[in-house]
Design an enzyme around this catalytic site. Sequence first.
Site, mmCIF file in Angstrom:
data_model
loop_
_atom_site.group_PDB
_atom_site.id
_atom_site.type_symbol
_atom_site.label_atom_id
_atom_site.label_comp_id
_atom_site.label_asym_id
_atom_site.label_seq_id
_atom_site.Cartn_x
_atom_site.Cartn_y
_atom_site.Cartn_z
ATOM 1 N N ARG A 175 0.840 -1.190 0.000
ATOM 2 C CA ARG A 175 0.000 0.000 0.000
ATOM 3 C C ARG A 175 0.877 1.243 0.000
ATOM 4 N NH1 ARG A 175 -0.481 1.800 5.288
ATOM 5 N NH2 ARG A 175 -2.284 3.043 4.763
ATOM 6 N N ARG A 179 -3.410 10.592 1.881
ATOM 7 C CA ARG A 179 -4.380 11.166 2.821
ATOM 8 C C ARG A 179 -5.161 12.269 2.126
ATOM 9 N NH1 ARG A 179 -0.370 12.070 7.855
ATOM 10 N NH2 ARG A 179 0.142 9.874 8.202
ATOM 11 N N ARG A 258 19.211 -5.133 3.059
ATOM 12 C CA ARG A 258 19.704 -3.865 2.541
ATOM 13 C C ARG A 258 20.461 -3.170 3.660
ATOM 14 N NH1 ARG A 258 16.513 0.344 1.392
ATOM 15 N NH2 ARG A 258 14.622 -0.549 2.283
ATOM 16 N N ARG A 289 17.939 10.610 1.313
ATOM 17 C CA ARG A 289 17.419 11.592 2.273
ATOM 18 C C ARG A 289 18.564 12.378 2.888
ATOM 19 N NH1 ARG A 289 13.806 8.085 6.507
ATOM 20 N NH2 ARG A 289 15.476 6.559 6.622
ATOM 21 N N GLU A 312 21.912 10.049 3.376
ATOM 22 C CA GLU A 312 21.700 8.599 3.495
ATOM 23 C C GLU A 312 21.679 7.963 2.107
ATOM 24 O OE1 GLU A 312 18.602 7.440 6.348
ATOM 25 O OE2 GLU A 312 17.847 6.093 4.820
ATOM 26 N N TYR A 360 11.611 -6.635 9.962
ATOM 27 C CA TYR A 360 11.761 -5.233 10.345
ATOM 28 C C TYR A 360 10.883 -4.977 11.566
ATOM 29 C CZ TYR A 360 11.855 -0.334 10.870
ATOM 30 O OH TYR A 360 12.027 0.902 11.440
ATOM 31 N N ASP A 362 9.901 -1.945 14.431
ATOM 32 C CA ASP A 362 10.102 -0.632 15.034
ATOM 33 C C ASP A 362 10.489 -0.842 16.494
ATOM 34 O OD1 ASP A 362 9.825 1.454 13.194
ATOM 35 O OD2 ASP A 362 7.643 1.261 13.159
#
Length: 383
Positions: A175, A179, A258, A289, A312, A360, A362
Amino acid sequence: MMTDLVVVGAGLFGLTVAERMARLHGVEVLVIDRRPHVGGNAYSAVEPETGIEVHQYGAHLFHTSNERVWEYVNRFTQFTSYVHRVYSTHRGEVYPLPINLGTINQFFRSALGPEAARALIREQAAELGGRTPRNLDEQGVNLIGRPLYEAFVRDYTAKQWQTDPRELPASIISRLPVRYTYDNRYFSDTYEGLPVDGYTAWLERMADHPKITVRLATDFFDPSQPVSKQAVVGQVPVVYTGPVDRYFDHSEGELSWRTLDFEQEVLDVGDFQGTSVMNYPDADVPYTRIHEFRHFHPERDYPDDRTVIMREFSRFAGRTDEPYYPVNTATDRERLAAYRRLVDEEPGVFFGGRLGTYQYLDMHMAIAAALSTVDNRLGPLFS
Ligand code: FDA
């Protein structure tokens, strides 16, 4: 062995396990890490010329909607009221992210309301005519339409993966959030903020308990040190948060990751970009970034004539690189299933964290997973 439990890895998973087992269960815990500091990838250090706190392994923003995790982390640190926002420079113009009504109206030079914008994106996303996307490029078009996909996602993704999105599987992106309001708050969690006195103070407080001993610069696979795999497995319970394939000597093949390269620079200006994170989605800019760390702590008394930025760059990881994001190809998933079978046959070793589970996570997810491991598996072992 003068300890009840060995924890390999002083990241948030390992530290949470160590702290809970020491405090709740009175267990003597020995934590080892091959790096010279605690905190794993959440570690930060003060840049000496400027006094600005720099997140050494990429920007870390704490956010969670998990009440238990929020209550837990607040035992060790208070959090600032920082709210994360990200911007993107495309062809010399700055847009707000995630893609929202502001981005859409700026991009199409329009003044659409939510319903009209929704209809426009729906129409642009219908290009494939209902056909299933065959690759990531088609998937992007199918999700948000070609114009926005090509501007903000296509080349950014190509830089992240060093691969043309037409050659990447559609499954990498399930996805792409759009917004239909002007809300550009990056996270939508209940709680968000940065540790008031920095990540390292928080993480060191977690390890500050008389029953916890931390040994740094100590590799679990170095047989010459006393807490090696050979010396401890089978002798005491072990919580292992390093890479799962490394634990088994890559017997089922290497899992792919990665990695990121960071280029840090101190500049003689008080403010370089006016915000903490600026994305660069265009193909002609090599980095993805730029982070400017002073903006994470506007409440601090940082110098007004110097700043620290970090560019980065993203690429596939070799064996000696820091593994950051799981690539998760079909081959990776097969290999992971094989490693999971080996994990089940390794008595007394508990695999956890992002590297130990090839996922991954958080920070709040790593903490929540560690709290469950203590509740369900490690606590009962010692009670
Ligand atoms: P972590 O990797 O932190 O710790 C594992 C530790 O094990 C390391 O310290 C390593 O040195 C050690 N180890 C490995 N092998 C060993 C061996 N053989 N012997 C001894 N020690 C060994 N999350 C979030 O909530 N907000 C954010 O903004 C970000 N941002 C972000 C940016 C980037 C670039 C990355 C890669 C990740 C994030 N994260 C994040 C995720 C966050 O970093 C993650 O949740 C935690 O690192 C997870 O903690 P772990 O303890 O699982 O792993």
